[in-house]
Design a protein around this motif. Structure first.
Motif, PDB file in Angstrom:
ATOM      1  N   PRO A 189      40.011  37.815   9.428  1.00 48.27           N
ATOM      2  CA  PRO A 189      40.563  38.857  10.299  1.00 48.27           C
ATOM      3  C   PRO A 189      42.002  39.239   9.971  1.00 48.27           C
ATOM      4  O   PRO A 189      42.462  40.304  10.376  1.00 48.27           O
ATOM      5  N   LEU A 190      42.697  38.364   9.215  1.00 52.66           N
ATOM      6  CA  LEU A 190      44.083  38.652   8.825  1.00 52.66           C
ATOM      7  C   LEU A 190      44.188  39.016   7.350  1.00 52.66           C
ATOM      8  O   LEU A 190      45.292  39.067   6.794  1.00 52.66           O
ATOM      9  N   ALA A 191      43.031  39.262   6.702  1.00 53.79           N
ATOM     10  CA  ALA A 191      43.000  39.621   5.268  1.00 53.79           C
ATOM     11  C   ALA A 191      43.719  38.579   4.416  1.00 53.79           C
ATOM     12  O   ALA A 191      44.401  38.922   3.457  1.00 53.79           O
ATOM     13  N   GLN A 192      43.555  37.308   4.804  1.00 49.48           N
ATOM     14  CA  GLN A 192      44.238  36.208   4.106  1.00 49.48           C
ATOM     15  C   GLN A 192      45.750  36.460   4.023  1.00 49.48           C
ATOM     16  O   GLN A 192      46.406  36.108   3.038  1.00 49.48           O
ATOM     17  N   GLY A 193      46.286  37.099   5.060  1.00 52.50           N
ATOM     18  CA  GLY A 193      47.717  37.344   5.144  1.00 52.50           C
ATOM     19  C   GLY A 193      48.184  38.654   4.536  1.00 52.50           C
ATOM     20  O   GLY A 193      49.350  39.040   4.700  1.00 52.50           O
ATOM     21  N   ALA A 194      47.279  39.363   3.854  1.00 53.72           N
ATOM     22  CA  ALA A 194      47.700  40.563   3.112  1.00 53.72           C
ATOM     23  C   ALA A 194      48.218  41.676   4.012  1.00 53.72           C
ATOM     24  O   ALA A 194      49.067  42.463   3.598  1.00 53.72           O
ATOM     25  N   VAL A 195      47.714  41.761   5.248  1.00 56.68           N
ATOM     26  CA  VAL A 195      48.130  42.865   6.124  1.00 56.68           C
ATOM     27  C   VAL A 195      49.358  42.509   6.967  1.00 56.68           C
ATOM     28  O   VAL A 195      49.884  43.367   7.677  1.00 56.68           O
ATOM     29  N   LEU A 196      49.816  41.286   6.883  1.00 61.08           N
ATOM     30  CA  LEU A 196      50.889  40.845   7.777  1.00 61.08           C
ATOM     31  C   LEU A 196      52.260  41.343   7.349  1.00 61.08           C
ATOM     32  O   LEU A 196      53.224  41.212   8.100  1.00 61.08           O
ATOM     33  N   ARG A 197      52.327  41.933   6.160  1.00 59.41           N
ATOM     34  CA  ARG A 197      53.603  42.490   5.695  1.00 59.41           C
ATOM     35  C   ARG A 197      53.652  44.005   5.820  1.00 59.41           C
ATOM     36  O   ARG A 197      54.643  44.625   5.426  1.00 59.41           O
ATOM     37  N   ASP A 198      52.586  44.609   6.341  1.00 59.01           N
ATOM     38  CA  ASP A 198      52.598  46.060   6.527  1.00 59.01           C
ATOM     39  C   ASP A 198      53.710  46.451   7.504  1.00 59.01           C
ATOM     40  O   ASP A 198      53.837  45.851   8.582  1.00 59.01           O
ATOM     41  N   PRO A 199      54.530  47.457   7.150  1.00 63.77           N
ATOM     42  CA  PRO A 199      55.630  47.845   8.040  1.00 63.77           C
ATOM     43  C   PRO A 199      55.188  48.168   9.460  1.00 63.77           C
ATOM     44  O   PRO A 199      55.891  47.824  10.421  1.00 63.77           O
ATOM     45  N   ALA A 200      54.022  48.807   9.609  1.00 69.92           N
ATOM     46  CA  ALA A 200      53.562  49.150  10.952  1.00 69.92           C
ATOM     47  C   ALA A 200      53.309  47.892  11.782  1.00 69.92           C
ATOM     48  O   ALA A 200      53.678  47.818  12.964  1.00 69.92           O
ATOM     49  N   VAL A 201      52.693  46.896  11.178  1.00 74.57           N
ATOM     50  CA  VAL A 201      52.407  45.642  11.877  1.00 74.57           C
ATOM     51  C   VAL A 201      53.713  44.908  12.193  1.00 74.57           C
ATOM     52  O   VAL A 201      53.908  44.399  13.309  1.00 74.57           O
ATOM     53  N   LEU A 202      54.633  44.887  11.228  1.00 77.64           N
ATOM     54  CA  LEU A 202      55.917  44.221  11.440  1.00 77.64           C
ATOM     55  C   LEU A 202      56.712  44.873  12.574  1.00 77.64           C
ATOM     56  O   LEU A 202      57.328  44.184  13.398  1.00 77.64           O
ATOM     57  N   ALA A 203      56.682  46.207  12.622  1.00 76.19           N
ATOM     58  CA  ALA A 203      57.437  46.916  13.663  1.00 76.19           C
ATOM     59  C   ALA A 203      56.877  46.625  15.053  1.00 76.19           C
ATOM     60  O   ALA A 203      57.636  46.395  16.010  1.00 76.19           O
ATOM     61  N   ILE A 204      55.542  46.616  15.173  1.00 76.86           N
ATOM     62  CA  ILE A 204      54.929  46.341  16.475  1.00 76.86           C
ATOM     63  C   ILE A 204      55.212  44.890  16.884  1.00 76.86           C
ATOM     64  O   ILE A 204      55.538  44.613  18.046  1.00 76.86           O
ATOM     65  N   ALA A 205      55.105  43.986  15.917  1.00 74.61           N
ATOM     66  CA  ALA A 205      55.369  42.570  16.213  1.00 74.61           C
ATOM     67  C   ALA A 205      56.802  42.385  16.714  1.00 74.61           C
ATOM     68  O   ALA A 205      57.049  41.646  17.682  1.00 74.61           O
ATOM     69  N   HIS A 206      57.747  43.060  16.074  1.00 76.20           N
ATOM     70  CA  HIS A 206      59.151  42.954  16.478  1.00 76.20           C
ATOM     71  C   HIS A 206      59.342  43.447  17.910  1.00 76.20           C
ATOM     72  O   HIS A 206      60.093  42.848  18.697  1.00 76.20           O
ATOM     73  N   SER A 207      58.655  44.527  18.256  1.00 78.65           N
ATOM     74  CA  SER A 207      58.835  45.105  19.590  1.00 78.65           C
ATOM     75  C   SER A 207      58.334  44.182  20.694  1.00 78.65           C
ATOM     76  O   SER A 207      58.838  44.224  21.826  1.00 78.65           O
ATOM     77  N   TYR A 208      57.356  43.334  20.397  1.00 81.02           N
ATOM     78  CA  TYR A 208      56.813  42.404  21.392  1.00 81.02           C
ATOM     79  C   TYR A 208      57.402  41.001  21.266  1.00 81.02           C
ATOM     80  O   TYR A 208      57.130  40.141  22.113  1.00 81.02           O
ATOM     81  N   GLY A 209      58.140  40.757  20.193  1.00 80.12           N
ATOM     82  CA  GLY A 209      58.661  39.414  19.969  1.00 80.12           C
ATOM     83  C   GLY A 209      57.582  38.402  19.638  1.00 80.12           C
ATOM     84  O   GLY A 209      57.679  37.226  20.028  1.00 80.12           O
ATOM     85  N   VAL A 210      56.552  38.868  18.927  1.00 81.56           N
ATOM     86  CA  VAL A 210      55.457  37.978  18.522  1.00 81.56           C
ATOM     87  C   VAL A 210      55.292  38.088  17.003  1.00 81.56           C
ATOM     88  O   VAL A 210      55.972  38.877  16.336  1.00 81.56           O
ATOM     89  N   SER A 211      54.367  37.317  16.447  1.00 80.48           N
ATOM     90  CA  SER A 211      54.161  37.331  15.003  1.00 80.48           C
ATOM     91  C   SER A 211      53.242  38.480  14.591  1.00 80.48           C
ATOM     92  O   SER A 211      52.455  38.985  15.396  1.00 80.48           O
TER      93      SER A 211
END
Length: 274
Positions: A189-211
């Motif tokens: 479900p996490l694409a073996q980590g490949a999608v976790l560096r996408d800017p869109a995912v990083l921006a949303i994570a930052h806004s919620y204070g989660v990973s």
């Protein structure tokens, strides 16, 4: 922590968030599953080919958790497909898991060149009719494989477990599943980590204070999928289940939806015969 459940098409309920043990060595699996159970997971997903069913089986009785609270899934491997060999493989899996009944048993791949999945499915139908497994399903089935199976069968698959993550959203498969009332379950479900560096995912994570991983898992859950993240690290095992204290907006869901790019990490089901 209360994990929501999905009601499958045969009335069995399954936790929407579970713990996967793909690529976890058997000698590490017992500790990883024990940690997951302590963190609150109650659904464990393994497979014969993972070589760690025994490791799962060692963890279950030591957990102190009642059998009726656990949901255990395993899968028949391609080399064991066929009616009689599937029944033998099921017995072996059950023995390794130290269980008298399995909650879910899946055909791991359609393996179309073998052309045995209809015979394999007949064996699964027998197992569910005998009460040895509560629900049966498939994994990595494309729409054509599903349609053929359904046309030739008496029991509808409860689940189709497929590679699905923001970079590979498998929309045609998900639509076929939905059309038949089959639950979609996401592996990798996490694409073996490949999608976790996408800017869109990083921006949303930052806004919620989660990973970033928590954002992607929340995206899956809000779209009604079953999801089985895997980790052997205690902090990440705990982090991956801590996804019920926030909710993504429609715009945020759409931003993750926009990351679809045919980013498959595993083989294509039409081509893989293992």
């Amino acid at each position: 922590m209360s994990i929501p459940s999905i009601s499958l098409n045969n009335g069995v309920t399954m936790p929407q968030l579970g713990f996967g043990v793909f690529q976890v060595p058997d000698d590490e699996t017992t500790a990883a599953v024990a940690e997951a159970l302590r963190a609150g997971y109650r659904s464990i997903d393994t497979a014969a080919v993972y070589g760690n069913e025994a490791g799962v089986g060692r963890a279950l009785p030591d957990s102190g958790i009642g059998r009726d609270e656990l949901f255990i899934t395993s899968k028949v491997w391609n080399s064991d497909q066929g009616y009689d060999s599937t029944l033998r493989a099921f017995d072996e899996s059950l023995s390794k898991l130290r269980l008298e009944q399995l909650d879910m048993y899946l055909i791991h791949w359609p393996a179309p060149a073998q052309d045995l999945y209809l015979d394999t499915w007949r064996a699964l139908e027998r197992l569910v009719s005998e009460g040895r497994v509560r629900a049966i399903g498939v994994s990595n089935f494309e729409p054509a494989h599903l349609e053929r199976l359904i046309a030739a069968s008496d029991v509808l698959p409860a689940v189709n477990q497929v590679e699905l993550h923001p970079a590979l959203q498998n929309r045609a498969v998900a639509a076929a599943n939905a059309a038949h009332g089959i639950a979609t379950e996401a592996w990798s479900p996490l694409a073996q980590g490949a999608v976790l560096r996408d800017p869109a995912v990083l921006a949303i994570a930052h806004s919620y204070g989660v990973s970033p991983a928590q954002i992607v898992l929340r995206w899956h859950l809000q779209q009604g999928r079953i999801v089985i993240p895997k980790s052997v690290t205690a902090s990440r095992i705990a982090e991956n289940i801590d996804v019920f204290g926030f909710e993504l907006s429609n715009d945020e869901l759409a931003a993750v939806d926009a990351l679809d790019r045919d980013g498959r990490t595993g083989p294509h089901p039409d081509e893989f015969n293992g």
